[in-house]
Write a protein that holds these residues in place. Structure first.
Motif, PDB file in Angstrom:
ATOM      1  N   LEU A 639       0.745  -1.167   0.035  1.00 33.68           N
ATOM      2  CA  LEU A 639       0.151   0.059   0.148  1.00 33.68           C
ATOM      3  C   LEU A 639       0.967   1.136   0.123  1.00 33.68           C
ATOM      4  O   LEU A 639       0.613   2.285  -0.782  1.00 33.68           O
ATOM      5  N   VAL A 640       1.821   1.155   0.808  1.00 31.00           N
ATOM      6  CA  VAL A 640       2.760   2.105   0.826  1.00 31.00           C
ATOM      7  C   VAL A 640       3.590   2.517  -0.509  1.00 31.00           C
ATOM      8  O   VAL A 640       3.623   3.728  -0.911  1.00 31.00           O
ATOM      9  N   GLY A 641       3.958   1.492  -1.140  1.00 26.37           N
ATOM     10  CA  GLY A 641       4.496   1.373  -2.486  1.00 26.37           C
ATOM     11  C   GLY A 641       3.514   2.121  -3.496  1.00 26.37           C
ATOM     12  O   GLY A 641       3.957   3.037  -4.227  1.00 26.37           O
ATOM     13  N   ARG A 642       2.168   1.887  -3.291  1.00 20.53           N
ATOM     14  CA  ARG A 642       1.338   2.341  -4.411  1.00 20.53           C
ATOM     15  C   ARG A 642       1.010   3.833  -4.463  1.00 20.53           C
ATOM     16  O   ARG A 642       1.029   4.516  -5.183  1.00 20.53           O
ATOM     17  N   VAL A 643       0.840   3.828  -3.003  1.00 22.13           N
ATOM     18  CA  VAL A 643       0.671   5.484  -2.702  1.00 22.13           C
ATOM     19  C   VAL A 643       1.879   6.333  -3.160  1.00 22.13           C
ATOM     20  O   VAL A 643       1.914   7.524  -3.506  1.00 22.13           O
ATOM     21  N   ALA A 644       2.996   5.708  -2.872  1.00 26.36           N
ATOM     22  CA  ALA A 644       4.036   6.546  -2.979  1.00 26.36           C
ATOM     23  C   ALA A 644       4.434   6.699  -4.577  1.00 26.36           C
ATOM     24  O   ALA A 644       4.796   7.544  -5.254  1.00 26.36           O
ATOM     25  N   GLY A 645       3.984   5.704  -5.278  1.00 27.69           N
ATOM     26  CA  GLY A 645       4.065   5.772  -6.887  1.00 27.69           C
ATOM     27  C   GLY A 645       3.143   6.668  -7.328  1.00 27.69           C
ATOM     28  O   GLY A 645       3.230   7.545  -8.118  1.00 27.69           O
ATOM     29  N   MET A 646       1.838   6.857  -6.734  1.00 28.93           N
ATOM     30  CA  MET A 646       1.013   7.672  -7.135  1.00 28.93           C
ATOM     31  C   MET A 646       1.389   9.189  -6.776  1.00 28.93           C
ATOM     32  O   MET A 646       1.504  10.110  -7.602  1.00 28.93           O
ATOM     33  N   VAL A 647       2.148   9.625  -5.562  1.00 24.16           N
ATOM     34  CA  VAL A 647       2.629  10.736  -5.213  1.00 24.16           C
ATOM     35  C   VAL A 647       3.837  10.901  -6.261  1.00 24.16           C
ATOM     36  O   VAL A 647       4.135  12.074  -6.660  1.00 24.16           O
ATOM     37  N   ARG A 648       4.618   9.869  -6.329  1.00 25.74           N
ATOM     38  CA  ARG A 648       5.941  10.171  -7.266  1.00 25.74           C
ATOM     39  C   ARG A 648       5.435  10.614  -8.642  1.00 25.74           C
ATOM     40  O   ARG A 648       6.085  11.657  -9.250  1.00 25.74           O
ATOM     41  N   TRP A 649       4.212  10.088  -9.148  1.00 28.44           N
ATOM     42  CA  TRP A 649       4.017  10.618 -10.348  1.00 28.44           C
ATOM     43  C   TRP A 649       3.448  12.086 -10.495  1.00 28.44           C
ATOM     44  O   TRP A 649       3.661  12.642 -11.458  1.00 28.44           O
ATOM     45  N   MET A 650       3.051  12.555  -9.629  1.00 25.76           N
ATOM     46  CA  MET A 650       2.483  14.024  -9.296  1.00 25.76           C
ATOM     47  C   MET A 650       3.778  14.827  -9.121  1.00 25.76           C
ATOM     48  O   MET A 650       3.650  16.301  -9.434  1.00 25.76           O
ATOM     49  N   GLN A 651       4.727  14.296  -8.618  1.00 33.10           N
ATOM     50  CA  GLN A 651       6.087  15.176  -8.368  1.00 33.10           C
ATOM     51  C   GLN A 651       6.862  14.876  -9.461  1.00 33.10           C
ATOM     52  O   GLN A 651       7.824  14.228  -9.509  1.00 33.10           O
ATOM     53  N   SER A 652       6.745  15.732 -10.757  1.00 27.09           N
ATOM     54  CA  SER A 652       7.356  15.553 -11.776  1.00 27.09           C
ATOM     55  C   SER A 652       8.839  16.311 -12.064  1.00 27.09           C
ATOM     56  O   SER A 652       9.440  15.952 -12.639  1.00 27.09           O
ATOM     57  N   GLY A 653       8.759  17.572 -11.263  1.00 29.57           N
ATOM     58  CA  GLY A 653       9.968  18.275 -11.022  1.00 29.57           C
ATOM     59  C   GLY A 653       9.827  19.585 -12.193  1.00 29.57           C
ATOM     60  O   GLY A 653      10.720  20.327 -11.998  1.00 29.57           O
ATOM     61  N   TYR A 654       8.681  19.623 -13.177  1.00 23.87           N
ATOM     62  CA  TYR A 654       8.840  20.597 -13.660  1.00 23.87           C
ATOM     63  C   TYR A 654       7.887  21.903 -13.012  1.00 23.87           C
ATOM     64  O   TYR A 654       6.756  21.481 -12.566  1.00 23.87           O
ATOM     65  N   ILE A 655       8.310  23.235 -13.262  1.00 25.30           N
ATOM     66  CA  ILE A 655       7.557  24.335 -12.712  1.00 25.30           C
ATOM     67  C   ILE A 655       6.261  24.510 -13.189  1.00 25.30           C
ATOM     68  O   ILE A 655       5.368  24.710 -12.359  1.00 25.30           O
ATOM     69  N   TYR A 656       5.933  24.165 -14.548  1.00 24.79           N
ATOM     70  CA  TYR A 656       4.656  24.766 -15.112  1.00 24.79           C
ATOM     71  C   TYR A 656       3.708  23.571 -14.547  1.00 24.79           C
ATOM     72  O   TYR A 656       2.505  23.909 -14.424  1.00 24.79           O
ATOM     73  N   HIS A 657       4.074  22.455 -14.052  1.00 23.82           N
ATOM     74  CA  HIS A 657       3.132  21.426 -13.669  1.00 23.82           C
ATOM     75  C   HIS A 657       2.647  21.944 -12.199  1.00 23.82           C
ATOM     76  O   HIS A 657       1.538  21.741 -12.081  1.00 23.82           O
ATOM     77  N   TYR A 658       3.519  22.415 -11.497  1.00 20.75           N
ATOM     78  CA  TYR A 658       3.131  22.953 -10.216  1.00 20.75           C
ATOM     79  C   TYR A 658       2.460  24.023 -10.319  1.00 20.75           C
ATOM     80  O   TYR A 658       1.216  24.178  -9.603  1.00 20.75           O
ATOM     81  N   ALA A 659       2.636  24.896 -11.314  1.00 16.17           N
ATOM     82  CA  ALA A 659       2.009  26.189 -11.378  1.00 16.17           C
ATOM     83  C   ALA A 659       0.366  25.823 -11.765  1.00 16.17           C
ATOM     84  O   ALA A 659      -0.708  26.346 -11.410  1.00 16.17           O
ATOM     85  N   PHE A 660       0.381  24.757 -12.562  1.00 14.13           N
ATOM     86  CA  PHE A 660      -1.063  24.290 -13.000  1.00 14.13           C
ATOM     87  C   PHE A 660      -1.683  23.681 -11.913  1.00 14.13           C
ATOM     88  O   PHE A 660      -2.947  23.856 -11.840  1.00 14.13           O
ATOM     89  N   ALA A 661      -0.852  23.107 -10.874  1.00 14.74           N
ATOM     90  CA  ALA A 661      -1.562  22.550  -9.732  1.00 14.74           C
ATOM     91  C   ALA A 661      -2.168  23.579  -8.843  1.00 14.74           C
ATOM     92  O   ALA A 661      -3.216  23.518  -8.394  1.00 14.74           O
TER      93      ALA A 661
END
Length: 678
Positions: A639-661
């Motif tokens: 479960l921790v691995g799957r949650v981490a995988g989802m969170v990791r997908w959201m943490q792309s490292g691109y500024i425009y992704h964070y601005a969009f969020a």
């Protein structure tokens, strides 16, 4: 004024056998370098038990004549809250008598073992074990608290495991000692629950302190039920006694324990270990007297054991197993007496039975030596002229066992029958029928053994196994090459203990019955509520002395039933030996039932053991692997691995992704406030 016994002197009683056991077990074996030989080993261990017996006899003398007593702490181990855990001794009439019984029988067994085990490779180890067993039993009977009682209780169980499986190269011996160990664990579970309940509600493990609070315990209802706490406590304690004293249905271990050497049968299964449960209930009489339900339970269990185990003795061909089933039946007699609130009668029968049953076991061992390790009675016969001392002592033991007037067994056995007759507890009617019917059954199987072994046609040279003896389940290895030679009397170290045990088997009942049952011998040790349980009072009113009791015994129903059993056996096995085979054919299904021991072993092995294995397998696969490993342990990291995988997908490292969020979040918040504030 009563005298107080010396604590240091009493301490010598259990420690003397322990020291002998340690010296033999360490310095007489490879573990300690084989520094002492056989002669030194048996001399030291016998000396230790002899010292214990002499001091025990002196203690009994002081208790009887001077009113001496002792109740005190020897060593305080620790205190947990208000609960003291300590080593202490309580010596009164009950303890002093048990000390003498244990040490005397043990001394006789030690002497007997010199001749019986002389050619066995485990000679020194055997002496170490039996001395250790004597120490354990003495600690049990001398205890003044339940912690030490439980220590002695478990210690005798452990040493009996070692002794029953003494010949550990035999699969049958290993099976027997494991069976004894496991069955006793079932009883011990109930026993420790009973002790735990006393500790929880009385706040003490000391006998005296717990008994002082007995009335308070009797007023408490067991939480969550309508049961009285005292009833639950007493039944739990008695379940422990059912295991140790081999009561139905926890009796199944004792017959198989005959796989051990014959001296063990006499020591463990006649006088000491199996009587521990009887002693315990008698010691706890202030508690048991407060629960008629528990007493009725004890009464019925004892009655079932008395009668139905006696039936099994009728069909046995192994000489040791006949005596083993006899032990089960006689333990049932003692248990019935306990259930009838006749604790002193139960302990009296314990004492007399210890003498004549140890005599019968050792006599059986002497026969086994004489016929070169054959145990099948069908291949004996006519041994009277070859083994005169074994013959006469075995006859004395058999007469005492069936309750012949003036013999020791008569006084205790007839007292049990009479006191059960006077009991008004639920189940007493069935119990009276069982103990009365068992008189005939006991006489039948006892003299069936006696006639087959010592009288009739000589059959020792017809044994088909005589020339390829494999010592299967039998004793010792010496003289095996004499398989077809004539029987012979055993050496003096074997027959001297037989004579020593034969004497009390005849005489001890006559002088002991009055002080033990109707005197002050057990005063302060055994408590009876005569207002509710008046059996002993009525028995006392009918008693007019041991002579009058014995003379009256010749006109009583038990005597005629015993005589009928002897006569029927004599006719069937000496006059008309074809009759038993005809009866066997006529009652084939009943014989099959008895031969399979009421299918109790089958039920235990195929239902309980297999069911337990299946339950264990299910808990392992479903509970351990499925729930614990699969869901909790592995499931959590997945479960921790799957949650981490989802969170990791959201943490792309691109500024425009964070601005969009961020913009998306502001939009969601604005929508929320607009919607709820309109």
């Amino acid at each position: 004024m009563s005298a107080t016994l010396s604590a240091s002197t009493l301490l010598v009683v259990p420690l003397a056998p322990l020291v002998g056991s340690i010296i033999a077990g360490v310095f007489g074996t490879k573990f300690g370098g084989d520094h002492i030989g056989r002669k030194v080993t048996h001399s030291l261990t016998i000396l230790g038990v002899l010292i214990a017996f002499v001091i025990s006899a002196m203690t009994l003398y002081s208790v009887v004549n001077d009113g001496a007593h002792f109740n005190g702490t020897i060593y305080e181990w620790m205190t947990v809250g208000g609960l003291k855990m300590e080593v202490g001794f309580l010596v009164d009439g009950l303890t002093a008598m048990m000390m003498c019984v244990v040490t005397f029988v043990s001394l006789m067994v030690h002497l007997y073992t010199i001749g019986y085990m002389q050619d066995d490779d485990g000679y020194i180890r055997f002496f170490s074990y039996i001395s250790l067993f004597t120490f354990s039993m003495l600690m049990l009977v001398m205890s003044n608290n339940m912690l030490q009682l439980f220590f002695g209780w478990e210690a005798v169980g452990l040493v009996s495991y070692l002794l029953i499986g003494f010949w550990f190269n035999r699969p049958t011996a290993i099976f027997a000692n494991m069976k004894a160990f496991l069955v006793n664990r079932v009883g011990d579970f109930g026993f420790i629950l009973g002790i735990g309940l006393i500790a929880a509600y009385a706040g003490t493990l000391n006998y005296g302190e717990a008994f002082a609070k007995a009335d308070q315990l009797a007023a408490i209802t067991f939480p969550g039920t309508g049961w009285m706490l005292i009833t639950v406590v007493c039944i739990c304690l008695f379940i422990g006694a059912m295991g140790k004293s081999a009561q139905f249905p926890l009796h199944v271990w004792l017959p198989d324990s005959m796989e051990g050497p014959t001296p063990i049968s006499a020591l463990i299964h006649a006088a000491t270990m199996v009587t521990a449960g009887i002693f315990m209930v008698a010691r706890m009489s202030p508690l048991f007297e407060l629960s008629d339900t528990a007493l009725s339970f004890i009464l019925v269990i004892g009655a079932i054991t008395t009668l139905f185990m006696g039936f099994l003795g009728v069909i046995q061909n192994d000489i040791k197993r006949v005596v083993a089933y006899s032990t089960l039946s006689q333990l049932g007699y003692m248990t019935v007496a306990l259930g009838a609130s006749a604790y002193s009668v139960a302990v009296f029968h314990l004492m007399t039975h210890a003498m004549f049953k140890a005599l019968l076991f050792l006599g059986a061992g002497s026969v086994i030596i004489g016929v070169h390790h054959n145990q099948d009675m069908r291949w004996m016969g006519g041994l009277r002229k070859y083994m005169p001392i074994t013959w006469i002592t075995s006859l004395i033991g058999s007469l005492a066992l069936i309750g012949t007037p003036f013999f020791s067994g008569f006084y205790s056995k007839d007292s049990i029958i009479e006191v059960v007759k006077e009991s008004h507890l639920w189940g007493s009617g069935f119990a009276y029928f069982a103990v009365l019917a068992s008189v005939f059954v006991t006489a039948f199987y006892s003299f069936r053994m006696y006639f087959l072994v010592f009288h009739g046609k000589e059959r020792y040279d017809q044994n088909p196994d005589a020339h390829h003896h494999d010592d299967h389940g039998h004793d010792d290895h010496h003289d095996a090459h004499h398989g077809s030679s004539k029987p012979h009397e055993s050496p003096w170290v074997v027959w001297v203990p037989l004579v020593a045990l034969a004497i009390p088997s005849v005489v001890i009942g006559y002088p002991a019955i009055e002080p033990l049952l109707f005197g002050d011998f057990f005063k302060g040790a055994i408590f009876i509520n005569e207002a509710k349980h008046g059996g002993m009072k009525e028995l006392a009113e009918a008693f007019h002395g041991p002579m009058a009791m014995a003379l009256h015994g010749f006109t009583s129903a038990p005597f005629w039933l015993a005589l009928a059993g002897v006569v029927v056996t004599w006719y069937m096995y000496l006059v008309n030996p074809a009759l038993p085979a005809a009866i066997k054919r006529m009652f084939g299904p009943i014989y099959t039932l008895l031969e399979n021991k009421y299918y109790m072993d089958w039920f235990n092995e195929n239902v309980i053991a297999r069911g337990t294995r299946m339950l264990g397998y299910g808990l392992w696969k479903g509970g351990d692997q499925g729930v614990i490993d699969g869901a909790v342990v592995n499931g959590s990291w997945k479960l921790v691995g799957r949650v981490a995988g989802m969170v990791r997908w959201m943490q792309s490292g691109y500024i425009y992704h964070y601005a969009f969020a961020m913009l998306l979040g502001v939009f969601v918040l604005m929508s929320y406030f607009v919607w709820f504030n309109r």
